[in-house]
Design a protein around this motif. Sequence first.
Motif, short mmCIF file in Angstrom:
data_model
loop_
_atom_site.label_atom_id
_atom_site.label_comp_id
_atom_site.label_asym_id
_atom_site.label_seq_id
_atom_site.Cartn_x
_atom_site.Cartn_y
_atom_site.Cartn_z
N PHE A 1 0.87 -1.18 0.00
CA PHE A 1 0.00 0.00 0.00
C PHE A 1 0.91 1.22 0.00
CE2 PHE A 1 -2.83 2.79 2.90
CZ PHE A 1 -3.37 3.46 1.81
N TYR B 1 0.99 5.12 -0.20
CA TYR B 1 0.14 6.30 -0.05
C TYR B 1 1.02 7.50 0.22
CZ TYR B 1 -3.50 9.36 1.79
OH TYR B 1 -4.34 10.41 2.02
N GLN B 2 1.25 8.30 -0.78
CA GLN B 2 2.23 9.39 -0.61
C GLN B 2 1.61 10.77 -0.51
OE1 GLN B 2 4.99 8.68 0.39
NE2 GLN B 2 4.94 6.51 -0.10
N GLY C 1 0.77 3.16 4.78
CA GLY C 1 0.89 3.39 3.34
C GLY C 1 2.00 4.38 3.01
N LYS C 2 2.21 5.34 3.90
CA LYS C 2 3.30 6.30 3.66
C LYS C 2 4.66 5.62 3.74
CE LYS C 2 0.77 10.43 4.94
NZ LYS C 2 0.32 11.23 6.07
N LYS C 3 4.72 4.47 4.43
CA LYS C 3 5.96 3.70 4.51
C LYS C 3 5.95 2.51 3.55
CE LYS C 3 7.95 6.08 7.84
NZ LYS C 3 9.32 6.56 7.92
N GLN C 4 4.97 2.51 2.62
CA GLN C 4 4.86 1.42 1.63
C GLN C 4 4.86 0.02 2.23
OE1 GLN C 4 8.26 3.01 -0.42
NE2 GLN C 4 7.05 4.81 0.03
#
Lengths: 212, 212, 212
Positions: free
Chosen positions: B202, B204-205, C27-30
């Motif tokens: 996932f 999400y940036q 998600g920000k850390k994939q």
Amino acid sequence: MLEVKVISALWLIGILAEAMTGALAAGKKQMDLFGVVIIGCVTAIGGGTLRDMLLGNYPIIWIENAHYLLAIAAASLLTVMIAPLMRYLSRLFLAIDAVGLAVFSIVGAQKTLMLGYSAEIAIVMGVVTGVFGGVIRDILCNQVPLIFKKELYALVALLTATLYVLMKFNGVVEWLSLSTAVLFGFCFRMLAIRYQWSMPKFDYQYQSDSSH
Amino acid sequence: MLEVKVISALWLIGILAEAMTGALAAGKKQMDLFGVVIIGCVTAIGGGTLRDMLLGNYPIIWIENAHYLLAIAAASLLTVMIAPLMRYLSRLFLAIDAVGLAVFSIVGAQKTLMLGYSAEIAIVMGVVTGVFGGVIRDILCNQVPLIFKKELYALVALLTATLYVLMKFNGVVEWLSLSTAVLFGFCFRMLAIRYQWSMPKFDYQYQSDSSH
Amino acid sequence: MLEVKVISALWLIGILAEAMTGALAAGKKQMDLFGVVIIGCVTAIGGGTLRDMLLGNYPIIWIENAHYLLAIAAASLLTVMIAPLMRYLSRLFLAIDAVGLAVFSIVGAQKTLMLGYSAEIAIVMGVVTGVFGGVIRDILCNQVPLIFKKELYALVALLTATLYVLMKFNGVVEWLSLSTAVLFGFCFRMLAIRYQWSMPKFDYQYQSDSSH
């Protein structure tokens, strides 16, 4: 029971010194005042709290007696105010911190023995009490815990707790065990700082792609 | 009770393998020998300790029996000595780690069922036991836990624990449940490494200024 | 018992909102989907779980009733699916999160009072319940906890819990204490975001070589 009063006073001094190291670490990360107080509290009581949670020893002391938290919060905020003076006080501060380290390790071992655990576990819990407040502080500040890298911090806790437990098991009277162990821990730590004693490091840089 | 002895032996092997992964991670951060031992211990017993603390299941096993800690500390220090050999042993090491992962997940679920909790919680505790030692290791080494990013590590724990619990609930005899689940977990993990199986990520940036 | 139902509904909404903040942080850390679910769960239940572990209050609610975990896992995965919409929903999301913060703080204080602890500890546990889920989320994602740096998040928890406890101790009926405190916490948080209120920061950059 003079020795009980002395060790309680030293313990309180140690807690406040730990709170101040927490507040300074929070300041290095530019946290706000609430963050400073939380990091101060966690640093001061984290080691003892983790010990009691591992032992299932409830209620935890600061939950029974909320005055400790107020004192710790006050010490954290005081640190913010006197921060400009800290560079002049740093030597004094290191000495107070060394007292705290020794006392925490001894009190941690002492409480564990009182609960009926073995000498080995008392020593382990001395180390947990002495150093894990600082470990949790460093985790919350997002850095590799310093005690795993710098001068003999954890080893001081280990040897101080061991010395206390050994004297206790060999029938040495309490006040003598306490004062010898505090003195030993304090001097050992101060010498380690003075002469930059450190343990051998393990440097392992081989990078495997699929190992965890 | 042959199956009890076999699972105990595998569990011990798993604990020592986990200690070694902890020691290597500490070496990658150039920790000193004390840090190596602490990270080794936390990695080896962290998952089971967290499980018992969540369940309020006291006393925790390594506190009752301090021999485990000594064995783990020894395994951590041994790792420092044989580190130059690790690149040649890495395949063997991954296999031992896979055995450990499977056994931890099963033992975690088994103990939780014995305490009278539901099948769902037994599976959750299997995952906690299997993977949280590594999570705590990565937090102490200040990196994003690998199990959240790499090959199917946590999923192996989940499916292995689920398989064991399902067999148990359907009346399969213990030795068969244990051996099937260990074999399944081991093979699944080794195949995941071999073929680099992984779960969808996932990414999400989008950066909002005021969301937490 | 309408107020019990309303607060339970708000609590559930808060838990799901927290799970979503966890999933987005993952998600920000994939992270992979398993990591997303674990971070979602830990964020949603971490604060309450830590509170119960500190108080020795077993069994912990989600261990008794595994349905919560399933709902949280579902909310985490749902977040992955609707992530592209999050930028349009971010205002709604912040509002839901503010409801959650207020309700968690109140419920944390309420439960602690019910267990017979003092007002001070109830307030501390309100803060722990309200903010430590997010703290653990940030630790697992390897960043300095946001609540120590950003708008008044922890202070909202502190004042909301304090307001609830004060009303309770002064004989205000439960439904009025609950609704006033929820409304206060929600509005305070929304205003803090709108006007970017924040606490003074402590910036301490003096680097001593030998202090911990």
